[in-house]
Design a protein around this motif. Structure first.
Motif, PDB file in Angstrom:
ATOM      1  N   GLY A 149       0.809  -1.212   0.000  1.00 19.36           N
ATOM      2  CA  GLY A 149       0.000   0.000   0.000  1.00 19.36           C
ATOM      3  C   GLY A 149       0.844   1.265   0.000  1.00 19.36           C
ATOM      4  N   MET A 150       1.888   1.297   0.837  1.00 19.03           N
ATOM      5  CA  MET A 150       2.769   2.473   0.871  1.00 19.03           C
ATOM      6  C   MET A 150       3.448   2.693  -0.471  1.00 19.03           C
TER       7      MET A 150
ATOM      8  N   LEU B 172       2.560   1.619  -3.525  1.00 22.36           N
ATOM      9  CA  LEU B 172       1.632   1.990  -4.589  1.00 22.36           C
ATOM     10  C   LEU B 172       1.059   3.385  -4.381  1.00 22.36           C
ATOM     11  N   ALA B 173       1.017   3.846  -3.124  1.00 20.46           N
ATOM     12  CA  ALA B 173       0.515   5.194  -2.832  1.00 20.46           C
ATOM     13  C   ALA B 173       1.586   6.257  -3.042  1.00 20.46           C
TER      14      ALA B 173
END
Length: 520
Positions: A449-450, A452-453
């Protein structure tokens, strides 16, 4: 690499010679394997009989790709002394191995493990953990293989001055790689690793010597020039930079050590003593390889001041051009260096493909899709599955969409989430399957998540290390809080009751494979 003055016919000749040697190794190994049972142990682990020399070089090739040569020197050029971290994290990888490799080798030999998830299955008895770990490994291997395919195409096209186009270059050497891998399995891969390892070592040494000749001084002069001409590249890193450095040591040091193809080389060692001797020699290689590549980047600061980031990516090609012009000896050695770089890329790709195929065979087909299938059938499905995956990755590498490339950069961030189960679970009997699975899933979600964000670090700490920290806390605290259930001693072979694969008669007897011994 696309501006080499010695490109063209000499590059084509050298690459053709490397291709012929690789095919010859595959053919020779296939003849040596005649009469030896064609099973997963023989094909994926070379019969567990890799000796010191061959094991050392195949471990070396696992950690050092051609990308280390052409990519690390530009990083040193741009970052200056701060890029010495590359030497440190390549050294820490050996420490990562030593955390678990000798102990895991003993258990793997007693229980006849083939893939890394065999250990997780043996230790935790959880199909969910094994399957999720297998998927994380396949993702990381697919990422790594895609990188190697793109590098392969660019490297061959550059060495031949564009005479061989990017796509044709990929197709040609993918065919070569598939041919010798299919014929000889890990044994063929290991012997090609010996060839490319020697070529890289000699080539990098000559490249540094030629660079020092061009600046007309020694390393002290090159370092002194950086301090006086570009002091920013010799400055003390910021606090966040120092944290990032330490975070990188953890990410790469542990992540690279738990690569599936690295773990399978641990399994393939002839003995624990052989493994320790090979790792002891590996401990010196960062100083002999990564440090030399770092020096190339530092020397280039004096030779080519003011290069932009994009221009610096061509750094190794630039310095190789000038070194090749010194005299005929350096000319020949630079051709061999770039041939060795391409061979190293191919050699890394074949190791990844072999590990990918083994996980499909053992962890997907044998465990979940066709448990009753015969050994040869499962092995063939794994080979074909690897070819299909390679074809799909070739389509991405042909003209890679930016979005997919960005997604595929998730490699260490996800792979490192298997580390607590591998390392802590190897020593701590109380570690429970439930907390391990939850920790692994949460760590992967946080890291992915980190990344891709667009948040690759948090106060200098890499996304993968943030995820690993949470993962480890969940696995450890959860194991302390949940009711404890007796589990097999992680340091002992499972001798009670039937074993999923060790007791399968299709696996052959423990002594099989000795006919294809490679003592090195």
């Amino acid at each position: 690499m696309d501006q080499l003055t010695f490109a063209g016919a000499p590059g084509i000749i050298v690459l053709s010679a490397y291709a012929v040697m690789m095919l010859a190794i595959g053919f020779w190994v296939s003849r040596q394997r005649r009469g030896v049972r064609d099973d997963m142990q023989s094909y994926y682990l070379a019969g567990r009989n890799l000796g010191v020399l061959v094991l050392f070089f195949t471990l070396y090739a696992t950690q050092y790709s051609g990308n280390n040569i052409v990519g690390y020197a530009p990083s040193a050029y741009r970052m200056g002394f701060a890029w010495w971290q590359s030497v440190m994290f390549m050294t820490v990888i050996i420490g990562g191995y030593l955390l678990f490799a000798p102990r895991l080798h003993k258990i793997a030999r007693e229980n006849r493990f083939i893939t890394p998830t065999d250990w997780l299955r043996h230790r935790f008895g959880s199909p969910a953990i094994s399957l999720f770990a297998a998927l994380l490994m396949l993702w990381a291997l697919g990422n790594f293989l895609l990188e190697q395919l793109v590098a392969m195409g660019h490297g061959i096209s550059g060495l031949t001055g564009g005479t061989v186009p990017y796509q044709a270059a990929m197709l040609a050497f993918v065919f070569v790689m598939l041919a010798y891998s299919w014929l000889g399995g890990m044994r063929a891969v290991a012997f090609t690793d010996v060839m490319q390892g020697i070529a890289l070592l000699i080539g990098v040494l000559v490249l540094v010597a030629g660079g020092l000749y061009l600046i007309g001084g020694g390393l002290g002069d090159a370092f002194g020039h950086v301090v006086t001409a570009e002091p920013d590249k010799a400055a003390t890193p910021s606090s966040e930079g120092s944290v990032s450095w330490l975070s990188m040591l953890v990410l790469v040091g542990i992540g690279a050590a738990v690569y599936p193809h690295a773990i399978q080389r641990v399994y393939a060692a002839e003995s624990a003593a052989t493994l320790r001797r090979s790792l002891a020699r590996m401990a010196w290689m960062p100083l002999i390889t990564t440090a030399l590549v770092f020096m190339v980047g530092i020397i280039a600061i004096q030779l080519y001041p003011g290069l932009s980031d994009a221009e610096s990516e061509q750094l190794v090609g630039l310095i190789a051009n000038d070194v090749a012009g010194i005299n005929p000896f350096f000319y020949v050695m630079m051709i061999l260096l770039f041939g060795g770089v391409v061979a190293a890329i191919v050699s890394t790709a074949d190791s990844v493909l072999l590990a990918f195929s083994s996980i499909i065979s053992k962890d997907i087909v044998r465990q979940h899709l066709a448990p009753s299938a015969g050994e040869k059938t499962v092995l063939l499905v794994g080979k074909v599955g690897g070819v299909i995956a390679l074809a799909a990755l070739l389509m991405l590498a042909w003209n890679p969409p930016t979005l997919l490339v960005n997604i595929f950069v998730l490699k260490f961030e996800l792979l490192i989430q298997i580390a607590p189960a591998f390392i802590i679970g190897l020593y701590w009997k109380r570690m429970g399957s439930g907390p391990v699975l939850v920790g692994m899933v949460v760590g992967a979600l946080i890291s992915g998540g980190m990344a891709l964000a667009g948040v690759p670090t948090l106060y200098g700490v890499h996304a993968g290390v943030v995820g690993l920290s949470v993962n480890t806390v969940i696995a450890v605290l959860g194991s302390l809080l949940v009711p404890h259930r007796d589990a097999p001693d992680p340091g002992e072979a499972d001798t009670a009751g039937p074993k999923a694969d060790a007791a399968d008669p299709r696996e052959g007897s423990p002594g099989e494979g000795s006919a294809e011994r490679a003592t090195g």
